[in-house]
Scaffold this motif. Structure first.
Motif, PDB file in Angstrom:
ATOM      1  N   GLY A  87      24.356  17.737   5.712  1.00  0.00           N
ATOM      2  CA  GLY A  87      24.140  19.083   4.629  1.00  0.00           C
ATOM      3  C   GLY A  87      23.996  20.140   5.575  1.00  0.00           C
ATOM      4  O   GLY A  87      23.805  20.952   5.050  1.00  0.00           O
ATOM      5  N   ASP A  88      24.516  20.292   6.629  1.00  0.00           N
ATOM      6  CA  ASP A  88      24.829  21.543   7.832  1.00  0.00           C
ATOM      7  C   ASP A  88      26.194  21.817   6.965  1.00  0.00           C
ATOM      8  O   ASP A  88      26.635  23.004   7.588  1.00  0.00           O
ATOM      9  CB  ASP A  88      25.641  20.505   8.988  1.00  0.00           C
ATOM     10  CG  ASP A  88      24.310  20.076   9.774  1.00  0.00           C
ATOM     11  OD1 ASP A  88      22.983  20.199   9.584  1.00  0.00           O
ATOM     12  OD2 ASP A  88      25.088  19.438  10.660  1.00  0.00           O
ATOM     13  N   SER A  89      26.837  21.338   6.724  1.00  0.00           N
ATOM     14  CA  SER A  89      28.038  22.331   5.614  1.00  0.00           C
ATOM     15  C   SER A  89      28.289  22.220   3.901  1.00  0.00           C
ATOM     16  O   SER A  89      27.830  21.204   3.651  1.00  0.00           O
ATOM     17  CB  SER A  89      29.225  22.130   6.559  1.00  0.00           C
ATOM     18  OG  SER A  89      30.025  23.312   5.441  1.00  0.00           O
ATOM     19  N   ALA A  90      28.186  23.074   3.400  1.00  0.00           N
ATOM     20  CA  ALA A  90      27.917  22.115   1.724  1.00  0.00           C
ATOM     21  C   ALA A  90      29.631  21.696   1.658  1.00  0.00           C
ATOM     22  O   ALA A  90      30.871  22.175   1.948  1.00  0.00           O
ATOM     23  CB  ALA A  90      28.172  23.773   1.010  1.00  0.00           C
ATOM     24  N   PRO A  91      30.275  20.617   0.139  1.00  0.00           N
ATOM     25  CA  PRO A  91      30.766  19.775   0.396  1.00  0.00           C
ATOM     26  C   PRO A  91      32.615  20.747   0.169  1.00  0.00           C
ATOM     27  O   PRO A  91      33.306  21.050  -0.010  1.00  0.00           O
ATOM     28  CB  PRO A  91      30.760  19.251  -1.305  1.00  0.00           C
ATOM     29  CG  PRO A  91      29.502  19.256  -0.320  1.00  0.00           C
ATOM     30  CD  PRO A  91      28.692  20.207  -0.142  1.00  0.00           C
ATOM     31  N   LYS A  92      31.731  21.963  -0.511  1.00  0.00           N
ATOM     32  CA  LYS A  92      33.084  22.839  -0.969  1.00  0.00           C
ATOM     33  C   LYS A  92      33.600  23.572   0.096  1.00  0.00           C
ATOM     34  O   LYS A  92      35.307  23.868  -0.021  1.00  0.00           O
ATOM     35  CB  LYS A  92      32.963  23.670  -2.144  1.00  0.00           C
ATOM     36  CG  LYS A  92      34.280  24.771  -2.225  1.00  0.00           C
ATOM     37  CD  LYS A  92      34.164  25.811  -3.393  1.00  0.00           C
ATOM     38  CE  LYS A  92      34.930  27.103  -3.935  1.00  0.00           C
ATOM     39  NZ  LYS A  92      34.685  27.328  -4.977  1.00  0.00           N
ATOM     40  N   ALA A  93      33.009  24.159   1.552  1.00  0.00           N
ATOM     41  CA  ALA A  93      32.804  24.497   2.239  1.00  0.00           C
ATOM     42  C   ALA A  93      33.456  23.476   3.394  1.00  0.00           C
ATOM     43  O   ALA A  93      34.705  23.705   4.342  1.00  0.00           O
ATOM     44  CB  ALA A  93      31.921  25.519   3.322  1.00  0.00           C
ATOM     45  N   VAL A  94      33.650  22.367   3.297  1.00  0.00           N
ATOM     46  CA  VAL A  94      33.815  20.795   4.049  1.00  0.00           C
ATOM     47  C   VAL A  94      35.513  21.089   3.642  1.00  0.00           C
ATOM     48  O   VAL A  94      36.626  21.423   3.885  1.00  0.00           O
ATOM     49  CB  VAL A  94      33.225  20.010   4.616  1.00  0.00           C
ATOM     50  CG1 VAL A  94      34.459  18.463   4.916  1.00  0.00           C
ATOM     51  CG2 VAL A  94      32.420  19.762   4.793  1.00  0.00           C
ATOM     52  N   LEU A  95      35.602  21.077   2.138  1.00  0.00           N
ATOM     53  CA  LEU A  95      37.029  21.180   1.786  1.00  0.00           C
ATOM     54  C   LEU A  95      38.276  21.884   1.677  1.00  0.00           C
ATOM     55  O   LEU A  95      39.656  22.364   2.286  1.00  0.00           O
ATOM     56  CB  LEU A  95      37.163  20.928   0.290  1.00  0.00           C
ATOM     57  CG  LEU A  95      36.332  18.964  -0.218  1.00  0.00           C
ATOM     58  CD1 LEU A  95      36.154  19.529  -1.923  1.00  0.00           C
ATOM     59  CD2 LEU A  95      37.529  17.977   0.070  1.00  0.00           C
ATOM     60  N   THR A  96      37.239  23.407   1.410  1.00  0.00           N
ATOM     61  CA  THR A  96      38.055  24.823   2.231  1.00  0.00           C
ATOM     62  C   THR A  96      39.068  24.280   4.140  1.00  0.00           C
ATOM     63  O   THR A  96      39.995  24.767   3.725  1.00  0.00           O
ATOM     64  CB  THR A  96      37.160  26.077   2.166  1.00  0.00           C
ATOM     65  OG1 THR A  96      36.938  26.207   0.888  1.00  0.00           O
ATOM     66  CG2 THR A  96      37.681  26.333   2.405  1.00  0.00           C
ATOM     67  N   ASP A  97      38.127  23.992   4.437  1.00  0.00           N
ATOM     68  CA  ASP A  97      37.878  24.402   5.678  1.00  0.00           C
ATOM     69  C   ASP A  97      39.141  22.993   5.947  1.00  0.00           C
ATOM     70  O   ASP A  97      40.135  23.150   7.216  1.00  0.00           O
ATOM     71  CB  ASP A  97      36.937  23.725   6.578  1.00  0.00           C
ATOM     72  CG  ASP A  97      35.930  24.485   6.967  1.00  0.00           C
ATOM     73  OD1 ASP A  97      36.308  25.576   7.498  1.00  0.00           O
ATOM     74  OD2 ASP A  97      34.881  24.365   7.506  1.00  0.00           O
ATOM     75  N   ILE A  98      39.695  21.369   5.463  1.00  0.00           N
ATOM     76  CA  ILE A  98      40.045  21.168   5.753  1.00  0.00           C
ATOM     77  C   ILE A  98      41.558  21.292   4.721  1.00  0.00           C
ATOM     78  O   ILE A  98      42.793  21.611   5.176  1.00  0.00           O
ATOM     79  CB  ILE A  98      39.865  19.501   4.571  1.00  0.00           C
ATOM     80  CG1 ILE A  98      38.680  18.998   5.420  1.00  0.00           C
ATOM     81  CG2 ILE A  98      41.502  17.873   4.681  1.00  0.00           C
ATOM     82  CD1 ILE A  98      37.594  17.596   4.419  1.00  0.00           C
ATOM     83  N   GLN A  99      41.798  21.499   3.760  1.00  0.00           N
ATOM     84  CA  GLN A  99      42.590  22.329   2.643  1.00  0.00           C
ATOM     85  C   GLN A  99      43.484  23.761   3.781  1.00  0.00           C
ATOM     86  O   GLN A  99      44.665  23.560   3.894  1.00  0.00           O
ATOM     87  CB  GLN A  99      42.115  22.668   1.680  1.00  0.00           C
ATOM     88  CG  GLN A  99      43.395  23.771   1.032  1.00  0.00           C
ATOM     89  CD  GLN A  99      44.207  23.081   0.383  1.00  0.00           C
ATOM     90  OE1 GLN A  99      43.202  21.573  -0.837  1.00  0.00           O
ATOM     91  NE2 GLN A  99      45.894  22.745   0.490  1.00  0.00           N
ATOM     92  N   SER A 100      42.124  24.313   4.346  1.00  0.00           N
ATOM     93  CA  SER A 100      43.387  24.606   5.358  1.00  0.00           C
ATOM     94  C   SER A 100      43.996  25.020   6.557  1.00  0.00           C
ATOM     95  O   SER A 100      44.698  25.699   7.296  1.00  0.00           O
ATOM     96  CB  SER A 100      41.764  25.885   5.855  1.00  0.00           C
ATOM     97  OG  SER A 100      41.155  25.804   7.406  1.00  0.00           O
ATOM     98  N   GLN A 101      43.757  23.212   7.293  1.00  0.00           N
ATOM     99  CA  GLN A 101      44.924  23.233   7.864  1.00  0.00           C
ATOM    100  C   GLN A 101      45.542  21.935   8.055  1.00  0.00           C
ATOM    101  O   GLN A 101      46.148  21.215   8.137  1.00  0.00           O
ATOM    102  CB  GLN A 101      43.431  22.004   9.412  1.00  0.00           C
ATOM    103  CG  GLN A 101      42.675  22.760   9.331  1.00  0.00           C
ATOM    104  CD  GLN A 101      42.013  21.925  10.598  1.00  0.00           C
ATOM    105  OE1 GLN A 101      42.105  21.361  11.835  1.00  0.00           O
ATOM    106  NE2 GLN A 101      39.930  22.458  10.673  1.00  0.00           N
TER     107      GLN A 101
END
Length: 282
Positions: free
Chosen positions: A266-280
């Motif tokens: 719960g430290d990061s929202a799922p969309k934020a996690v996917l955005t971080d992965i996508q950016s890399q």
């Protein structure tokens, strides 16, 4: 054949095959008064069962890294666009990914896997009786039976609002372009992927053969003590899609193991996690 092809070119001949599916503890289902899963059960059905089974120190479900790929596909989502490039922030994939993350982060129905080394620990938790359901493939069925003291059941992954759809993967044998012995290698591959090898491997429970005619040896051997295995897998094969990857797949899989835990805590929202992965994944 499709799963071992890339850009319409076949790179290997199939050896074994299998979809990701739900392993469940039949004894715990019975003790909780739950009906065993239907072949076309929905995510809501799956979540309701996990809630009922989460009690007395047992989790209803044990999440793993690959659940966040196979699970969303079964719900009708896509992680690739039409050009076979990662598109992790499309609305459908974010929604499906979030459903699986929320089982842990919000509903507390699964333990968190904290790191890459813990990302596939659910099989051990399942064997010990600490989780009642987890996702794996038919390649682990013979090992799972040897390690548990309860009756195992298998079910398809839960579907979304649409029809069932499952990732099917497999391994195969190919020949290196640098090989100095291509003719000899091809003769060996004909044996390794041939009907006799498939019969031996299927009978031993080592692999669910990619050859359809030899699959019966696996069903009558490794799976004979698991009720409904043949019907379940045949249903899944009838609603299957090849396992799609691209040249960035290994990088993507490593990022999933690295970043998904922060969505589970719960430290990061799922969309934020996917955005971080996508950016890399340029």
């Amino acid at each position: 054949m499709s799963g071992l092809s890339y850009d319409s070119k076949l790179y290997a001949l199939p050896y074994d095959v299998g979809p990701w599916m739900v392993f469940y503890n039949r004894d715990k289902f019975a003790a909780a008064g739950l009906k065993e899963p239907a072949k076309d059960w929905t995510f809501d059905d799956f979540k309701a069962a996990a809630k009922t089974l989460t009690k007395d120190g047992t989790y209803g479900y044990g999440t793993q890294a690959f659940d966040f790929i196979a699970g969303p596909i079964a719900l009708g989502a896509e992680y690739f666009n039409a050009d076979n490039e990662f598109d992790l922030t499309n609305a459908g994939f974010v929604d499906a990914f979030s459903k699986y993350a929320d089982l842990t982060a919000k509903d507390k129905l699964s333990p968190v896997f904290a790191s890459a080394s813990d990302a596939s620990a659910a099989s051990g938790r399942f064997a010990s009786g600490n989780v009642a359901m987890y996702i794996d493939g038919p390649w682990t069925l013979i090992t799972a039976q040897a390690n548990v003291k309860f009756k195992i059941g298998i079910a398809p992954l839960p579907r979304g609002s649409g029809p069932s759809r499952f990732i099917t993967a497999g391994s195969g044998w190919g020949i290196s372009a640098a090989s100095q012995h291509k003719d000899a290698a091809f003769k060996a591959i004909q044996v390794l992927t041939g009907p006799k090898a498939a019969e031996i491997l299927g009978s031993a429970g080592r692999a669910l053969p990619a050859r359809l005619a030899q699959q019966t040896y696996w069903y009558d051997g490794a799976a004979k003590n698991v009720s409904g295995t043949r019907d379940t897998l045949q249903y899944m094969f009838a609603h299957t899609t090849p396992f799609r990857i691209n040249e960035k797949w290994n990088q993507f899989e490593n990022l999933v193991m690295q970043y998904v835990p922060v969505a589970l805590t719960g430290d990061s929202a799922p969309k934020a996690v996917l955005t971080d992965i996508q950016s890399q994944l340029p």
